[in-house]
Design a protein around this motif. Structure first.
Motif, short mmCIF file in Angstrom:
data_model
loop_
_atom_site.label_atom_id
_atom_site.label_comp_id
_atom_site.label_asym_id
_atom_site.label_seq_id
_atom_site.Cartn_x
_atom_site.Cartn_y
_atom_site.Cartn_z
N LYS A 1 100.10 95.51 51.36
CA LYS A 1 99.20 94.38 51.65
C LYS A 1 98.32 94.06 50.45
N PHE A 2 98.77 94.47 49.28
CA PHE A 2 97.97 94.31 48.06
C PHE A 2 98.69 93.35 47.10
N ILE A 3 97.94 92.43 46.50
CA ILE A 3 98.57 91.43 45.61
C ILE A 3 97.60 91.01 44.51
N GLY A 4 98.15 90.54 43.40
CA GLY A 4 97.32 89.99 42.33
C GLY A 4 97.17 88.48 42.54
N ILE A 5 95.94 87.98 42.37
CA ILE A 5 95.71 86.53 42.48
C ILE A 5 94.79 86.15 41.33
N HIS A 6 95.37 85.65 40.25
CA HIS A 6 94.62 85.43 39.01
C HIS A 6 94.20 83.97 38.86
N PHE A 7 92.93 83.69 39.23
CA PHE A 7 92.35 82.36 39.01
C PHE A 7 91.97 82.24 37.54
N VAL B 1 100.11 84.29 40.88
CA VAL B 1 100.25 85.21 42.02
C VAL B 1 101.19 86.32 41.58
N ILE B 2 100.71 87.58 41.68
CA ILE B 2 101.49 88.71 41.14
C ILE B 2 101.67 89.80 42.19
#
Length: 379
Positions: free
Chosen positions: A136-142, A154-155
């Motif tokens: 349930k873990f994700i990268g979200i790079h604004f 989105v990674i």
């Protein structure tokens, strides 16, 4: 799964920007930081930003009040995450600090809560594995500033569930941004993998050709379709950010970046760019200032080494299954402001010329420059 309640951890420039963007899209947002004074400052900045939009008649006074009222500042972590369905973590880019935050967060948040890290360079999988919910873990790079920049990377980590990736992409769309999927958790993801090494390469280009900063920047702007020169962009981004990303990326993969000593030296000397009044260029005051660049100056510099560098990294992303041409072009347009597609510029210069240049650089300066097999196959 639906998300209506979001908690943003960290109220700095990125944190309060993401909170504002999410509240504007109708989400209920809790903004959390370790001190009330940090939150007060962040809420002031959000109010200022919304007031400015009212003045420019982009939103009404009622809309601004509605957005502001959807953001609740809270110091206590347990209180801050008790209703959260998604937590977006925006604490400083220090691995030990992130791990410490997630250790506390993992205990405080319900097991079904999604964790999204707004990191620009740190490995998603490594952070995810310190929690009890890597799926349930994700990268979200604004990108900075989140209020204006359209791109969000989105990674997924190695264990991220497909539905979480899809839900995150939907979330990005819902806050009026455009998601670019980096399919593998690679150093630098997409944009930083292209941009950060290019700053170092521009320093090498200066060493090798004795071109001036303005000549190189003019060539980058007028021949490669960048919105500003590469040194200008570095000053605008901040040498602290670039140095930090350099260290992180090089630590994880020596092939991604060929560090030039100037970047570390400028960081050590606190020449951080516009924010400190001096970087590659000197700046007179804190107003946004542009360097004088021209097409005449551009003619004095051949930027093929820079194109070769950025293209080789783009090809690496494709070869290694992290992205494809279409997504890379979208990322470059939205994240770097490229006015012309990267691979179009490459075709104009000639893929063969670029590969020859890389082979020549590899002979003179080592393996780092070896052309990616994809580029060789494109000739």
């Amino acid at each position: 799964m639906t998300v209506k309640n979001i908690t943003v951890l960290g109220s700095g420039v990125m944190g309060h920007g993401i909170a504002q963007v999410s509240a504007t899209a109708g989400y209920n947002v809790v903004l959390r930081d370790i001190k009330q004074e940090f939150l007060d400052k962040a809420m002031e900045k959000i109010k200022w930003s919304l007031d400015k939009m009212v003045t420019k008649e982009k939103i009404s006074k009622e809309e601004a009040d509605g957005i502001y009222s959807r953001i609740t500042p809270i110091v206590d972590l347990n209180e801050a995450v008790k209703d959260a369905e998604m937590v977006i973590e925006v604490v400083p880019e220090i691995m030990d600090l992130k791990k410490q935050v997630y250790a506390e967060l993992d205990k405080a948040a319900k097991p079904e809560v999604i964790f999204a890290s707004n990191t620009s360079t740190l490995p998603i999988t490594e952070i995810a594995n310190t929690t009890s919910r890597p799926e349930k873990f994700i990268g979200i790079h604004f990108f900075n500033p989140p209020q204006l920049m359209k791109l969000v990377e989105v990674i997924p980590g190695e264990k991220t569930a497909q539905e979480i990736t899809e839900l995150t992409q939907e979330f990005v769309k819902s806050v009026n941004k455009q998601a670019v999927l980096c399919r593998k958790d690679v150093p630098g993801f997409i944009i930083n993998r292209l941009f950060i090494p290019m700053v170092h390469e521009a320093c090498y280009l200066q060493d090798r050709t004795n071109a001036t900063l303005e000549e190189i920047d003019s060539a980058v702007k007028f021949k490669l379709g960048f919105p500003m020169g590469i040194f200008e962009l570095a000053d605008f981004t901040g040498m602290d950010v670039i140095h930090k990303a350099t260290v992180e990326m090089h630590l994880r993969d020596k092939k991604v970046i060929n560090p030039h000593k100037t970047v570390e030296k400028m960081f050590d000397e606190k020449k951080l760019g516009q924010k400190s009044g001096e970087g590659y260029y000197k700046y007179s005051d804190d107003k946004y200032e542009r360097v004088e660049l021209s097409e005449e100056l551009a003619e004095k510099c051949n930027p093929i080494q820079l194109v070769a560098n950025i293209l080789n990294n783009a090809a690496w992303l494709i070869t290694n299954g992290a992205s494809d041409i279409e997504e890379i072009e979208k990322a470059c347009k939205l994240g770097l402001g490229l006015k012309k597609p990267l691979f179009e510029t490459a075709k104009e210069i000639g893929i063969k010329n670029i590969v020859d240049e890389l082979n020549k650089l590899a002979e003179e300066h080592g393996e780092f420059y070896k052309p990616d097999p994809l580029l060789e196959s494109m000739i």
